[in-house]
Design an enzyme around this catalytic site. Structure first.
Site, mmCIF file in Angstrom:
data_model
loop_
_atom_site.group_PDB
_atom_site.id
_atom_site.type_symbol
_atom_site.label_atom_id
_atom_site.label_comp_id
_atom_site.label_asym_id
_atom_site.label_seq_id
_atom_site.Cartn_x
_atom_site.Cartn_y
_atom_site.Cartn_z
ATOM 1 N N ARG A 58 0.837 -1.215 0.000
ATOM 2 C CA ARG A 58 0.000 0.000 0.000
ATOM 3 C C ARG A 58 0.870 1.264 0.000
ATOM 4 O O ARG A 58 0.582 2.220 0.709
ATOM 5 C CB ARG A 58 -0.961 0.010 1.196
ATOM 6 C CG ARG A 58 -1.776 -1.258 1.376
ATOM 7 C CD ARG A 58 -2.762 -1.515 0.263
ATOM 8 N NE ARG A 58 -3.951 -0.709 0.291
ATOM 9 C CZ ARG A 58 -5.126 -1.068 0.821
ATOM 10 N NH1 ARG A 58 -5.263 -2.225 1.398
ATOM 11 N NH2 ARG A 58 -6.165 -0.281 0.747
ATOM 12 N N ARG B 273 -3.790 6.976 0.535
ATOM 13 C CA ARG B 273 -4.298 8.155 1.246
ATOM 14 C C ARG B 273 -3.266 8.893 2.094
ATOM 15 O O ARG B 273 -3.459 10.053 2.410
ATOM 16 C CB ARG B 273 -5.472 7.750 2.137
ATOM 17 C CG ARG B 273 -6.683 7.388 1.347
ATOM 18 C CD ARG B 273 -7.954 7.644 2.141
ATOM 19 N NE ARG B 273 -9.078 7.764 1.227
ATOM 20 C CZ ARG B 273 -9.510 8.918 0.722
ATOM 21 N NH1 ARG B 273 -8.961 10.059 1.072
ATOM 22 N NH2 ARG B 273 -10.522 8.941 -0.111
ATOM 23 N N ARG C 165 -7.572 11.924 -5.985
ATOM 24 C CA ARG C 165 -8.875 11.407 -5.556
ATOM 25 C C ARG C 165 -9.933 12.499 -5.378
ATOM 26 O O ARG C 165 -11.120 12.201 -5.306
ATOM 27 C CB ARG C 165 -8.699 10.592 -4.272
ATOM 28 C CG ARG C 165 -8.153 9.203 -4.531
ATOM 29 C CD ARG C 165 -9.220 8.221 -5.020
ATOM 30 N NE ARG C 165 -10.084 7.823 -3.917
ATOM 31 C CZ ARG C 165 -11.297 8.284 -3.688
ATOM 32 N NH1 ARG C 165 -11.824 9.150 -4.526
ATOM 33 N NH2 ARG C 165 -11.994 7.885 -2.650
ATOM 34 N N ASP D 184 -6.904 -2.719 -7.186
ATOM 35 C CA ASP D 184 -7.436 -3.233 -5.933
ATOM 36 C C ASP D 184 -7.786 -4.701 -6.116
ATOM 37 O O ASP D 184 -7.896 -5.168 -7.250
ATOM 38 C CB ASP D 184 -8.667 -2.425 -5.498
ATOM 39 C CG ASP D 184 -8.997 -2.663 -4.022
ATOM 40 O OD1 ASP D 184 -8.070 -2.682 -3.200
ATOM 41 O OD2 ASP D 184 -10.171 -2.870 -3.702
ATOM 42 N N TYR E 8 -15.133 -11.268 1.172
ATOM 43 C CA TYR E 8 -15.846 -10.038 0.794
ATOM 44 C C TYR E 8 -17.165 -10.370 0.102
ATOM 45 O O TYR E 8 -18.190 -9.723 0.340
ATOM 46 C CB TYR E 8 -14.984 -9.162 -0.125
ATOM 47 C CG TYR E 8 -13.903 -8.412 0.617
ATOM 48 C CD1 TYR E 8 -14.198 -7.239 1.311
ATOM 49 C CD2 TYR E 8 -12.585 -8.865 0.638
ATOM 50 C CE1 TYR E 8 -13.207 -6.539 1.997
ATOM 51 C CE2 TYR E 8 -11.591 -8.176 1.320
ATOM 52 C CZ TYR E 8 -11.914 -7.026 2.003
ATOM 53 O OH TYR E 8 -10.940 -6.343 2.681
HETATM 54 O O1 1CP Z 1 0.234 1.033 -3.105
HETATM 55 C C1 1CP Z 1 -0.604 0.157 -3.230
HETATM 56 O O2 1CP Z 1 -0.406 -0.964 -2.733
HETATM 57 C C2 1CP Z 1 -1.850 0.490 -3.977
HETATM 58 C C3 1CP Z 1 -2.542 -0.627 -4.645
HETATM 59 C C4 1CP Z 1 -3.494 -1.401 -3.738
HETATM 60 C C5 1CP Z 1 -3.364 -2.734 -3.296
HETATM 61 C C6 1CP Z 1 -2.163 -3.634 -3.510
HETATM 62 C C7 1CP Z 1 -4.745 -0.940 -3.258
HETATM 63 C C8 1CP Z 1 -5.280 0.409 -3.458
HETATM 64 N N1 1CP Z 1 -5.387 -1.987 -2.638
HETATM 65 C C9 1CP Z 1 -4.558 -3.075 -2.632
HETATM 66 C C10 1CP Z 1 -4.837 -4.418 -2.109
HETATM 67 C C11 1CP Z 1 -6.007 -4.617 -1.209
HETATM 68 N N2 1CP Z 1 -7.258 -4.076 -1.280
HETATM 69 C C12 1CP Z 1 -6.022 -5.574 -0.171
HETATM 70 C C13 1CP Z 1 -4.866 -6.479 0.172
HETATM 71 C C14 1CP Z 1 -3.840 -5.771 0.990
HETATM 72 C C15 1CP Z 1 -4.218 -5.527 2.409
HETATM 73 O O3 1CP Z 1 -4.575 -6.496 3.119
HETATM 74 O O4 1CP Z 1 -4.121 -4.363 2.835
HETATM 75 C C16 1CP Z 1 -7.290 -5.535 0.436
HETATM 76 C C17 1CP Z 1 -7.777 -6.355 1.608
HETATM 77 C C18 1CP Z 1 -8.074 -4.591 -0.272
HETATM 78 C C19 1CP Z 1 -9.495 -4.262 -0.042
HETATM 79 C C20 1CP Z 1 -9.672 -2.815 0.162
HETATM 80 N N3 1CP Z 1 -9.695 -1.904 -0.855
HETATM 81 C C21 1CP Z 1 -9.770 -2.117 1.369
HETATM 82 C C22 1CP Z 1 -9.652 -2.758 2.739
HETATM 83 C C23 1CP Z 1 -10.973 -2.829 3.406
HETATM 84 C C24 1CP Z 1 -10.950 -3.747 4.606
HETATM 85 O O5 1CP Z 1 -11.665 -4.749 4.519
HETATM 86 O O6 1CP Z 1 -10.240 -3.469 5.590
HETATM 87 C C25 1CP Z 1 -9.903 -0.757 1.064
HETATM 88 C C26 1CP Z 1 -10.104 0.389 2.023
HETATM 89 C C27 1CP Z 1 -9.834 -0.637 -0.345
HETATM 90 C C28 1CP Z 1 -9.812 0.610 -1.159
HETATM 91 C C29 1CP Z 1 -8.437 0.989 -1.580
HETATM 92 N N4 1CP Z 1 -7.579 0.178 -2.326
HETATM 93 C C30 1CP Z 1 -6.418 0.865 -2.620
HETATM 94 C C31 1CP Z 1 -6.546 2.177 -2.036
HETATM 95 C C32 1CP Z 1 -5.525 3.269 -2.150
HETATM 96 C C33 1CP Z 1 -7.796 2.222 -1.395
HETATM 97 C C34 1CP Z 1 -8.382 3.431 -0.686
HETATM 98 C C35 1CP Z 1 -9.264 4.119 -1.640
HETATM 99 C C36 1CP Z 1 -9.479 5.551 -1.312
HETATM 100 O O7 1CP Z 1 -10.188 5.795 -0.335
HETATM 101 O O8 1CP Z 1 -8.918 6.402 -2.023
#
Ligand code: 1CP
Length: 345
Positions: free
Chosen positions: A25, A29, A38, A74, A151
């Site tokens: 990640r 944000r 965003r 994502d 999910y």
């Molecule tokens: O730098 C990076 O890694 C960006 C690319 C990336 C990756 C590899 C994003 C962007 N998401 C992910 C993987 C991801 N997404 C995982 C696996 C990694 C982990 O466990 O942290 C998971 C579980 C998700 C699901 C997801 N997408 C969540 C988590 C929700 C939860 O259940 O806790 C969230 C908040 C998102 C949205 C998301 N994905 C990525 C970003 C930058 C965001 C936030 C979006 C925003 O508000 O701008």
């Protein structure tokens, strides 16, 4: 001098001058540049705009000085061609408005997905590869079948995974049909990402740690293994299973090149359990980045002293960067790792 990415050499367990480093990640944000993007586009629109995804990640890589760019995307958009109605709500995270709860729901989940509906992911890989310097690896990724199923069944994020566990225990046949479809869809996505130029792939099993080793062996590992077997010989795969070090002996049976290690176990202990055959990646607690720079350096040093010279060690956090993280702290961490020379004693 080769400009082959350090990360790829480490994944093959070859000698490297210092451990490669990147952060899960690493674009998101916590970065002002990302927040500015965003303000203009929704998260799903951003994911569907490869040029913008490549820019967001290339800027983060440049700012941090890391050795790899994971594509900006994502794990959840793959659920859309599988018939799920996915949205991201500000503050609440992902929601699936038509969750998978019963036998009738299987009829709307296609056995194979139309990969045209995720072509933007493949274009993001190609565009990211064109944008970042060639000595940086480009990592494609997907969610592991268990984590995606959680999910799909819960309808969003969860703490206890009660519905998911109840489905898998009370209707193992239906569970296995859902998991089969997820394996196929994720395989198609990852093969497409490899073909589009990904140097390595990471499979995120963020929530499989909620299972006991027995349950993991029965309800998650066989599907992950089928996925990994289909990718064998294509590009190296990093499998990251978070949350439960008791699963490490199970994950060490999988056909991955590298295992991700969270922060809940000392890295030397994790290396002992998984043995010499895997590269390992991790395991700094992401909350360490909220402390002062001296503490960050000391904690990184502790990991580097323990395993920095082990063939195939890749420095990373034990889970994703937290949104409260000061960017300069992440920069300082990467600097500290880059200063570590493997040959020094
Ligand atoms: O730098 C990076 O890694 C960006 C690319 C990336 C990756 C590899 C994003 C962007 N998401 C992910 C993987 C991801 N997404 C995982 C696996 C990694 C982990 O466990 O942290 C998971 C579980 C998700 C699901 C997801 N997408 C969540 C988590 C929700 C939860 O259940 O806790 C969230 C908040 C998102 C949205 C998301 N994905 C990525 C970003 C930058 C965001 C936030 C979006 C925003 O508000 O701008």
């Amino acid at each position: 001098m080769t400009d082959e990415p350090l990360l790829l050499r480490a994944l093959r367990l070859e000698p490297v001058p210092r451990p490669p480093v990147w952060l899960m990640r690493q674009a998101g944000r916590y970065m002002a540049e990302y927040r500015a993007v965003r303000e203009r586009v929704s998260f799903l629109e951003l994911c569907r705009t490869p040029g913008l995804c490549a820019r967001v990640m290339a800027d983060a890589v440049d700012r941090l000085g890391v050795d790899a760019a994971i594509i900006f995307s994502d794990i959840l958009p793959i659920l859309v061609p599988l018939g799920f109605d996915l949205d991201y709500l500000p503050g609440d995270g992902p929601v699936i408005r038509n969750p998978f709860r019963a036998k009738e729901d299987l009829a709307r989940v296609p056995e194979t997905i139309d990969t045209g509906r995720i072509s933007y992911i493949f274009e993001t890989v190609a565009e990211t590869r064109r944008t970042v310097p060639k000595e940086k690896a480009v990592i494609g990724f997907a969610g592991a079948p268990f984590t995606l199923a959680s999910y799909a069944v819960e309808g969003g994020s969860s703490r206890l995974f009660a519905r998911t566990k109840t489905l898998m225990r009370t209707d193992p046949e239906l569970w296995s049909r859902l998991m089969d479809r997820l394996v196929d869809a994720v395989t198609q996505s990852l093969l497409g990402q490899a073909a589009a130029g990904a140097d390595a792939l990471q499979v995120f099993d963020s929530w499989a740690g909620a299972l006991t080793p027995d349950e993991y062996r029965k309800f998650a590992a066989p599907y992950t293994e089928r996925l990994l077997a289909r990718l064998a010989g294509k590009v190296p795969v990093i499998y990251f299973c978070a949350g439960n070090p008791a699963l490490l002996p199970e994950t060490a049976r999988l056909s991955a090149a590298c295992l991700g290690i969270d922060w809940r176990i000392p890295i030397s202990e994790a290396c002992r359990i998984v043995g010499p055959k895997f590269a390992v990646q991790g395991n700094l607690d992401p909350t360490v980045l909220l402390a002062d720079k001296q503490t960050i350096r000391a904690e990184a040093g502790r990991i580097l002293d323990a395993v920095g010279r082990r063939p195939g060690f890749i420095f990373n956090l034990g889970h994703g960067v937290l949104k409260e993280t000061p960017v300069e702290h992440a920069v300082e961490l990467v600097r500290a790792v880059r200063e570590f020379a493997v040959s020094s004693s």
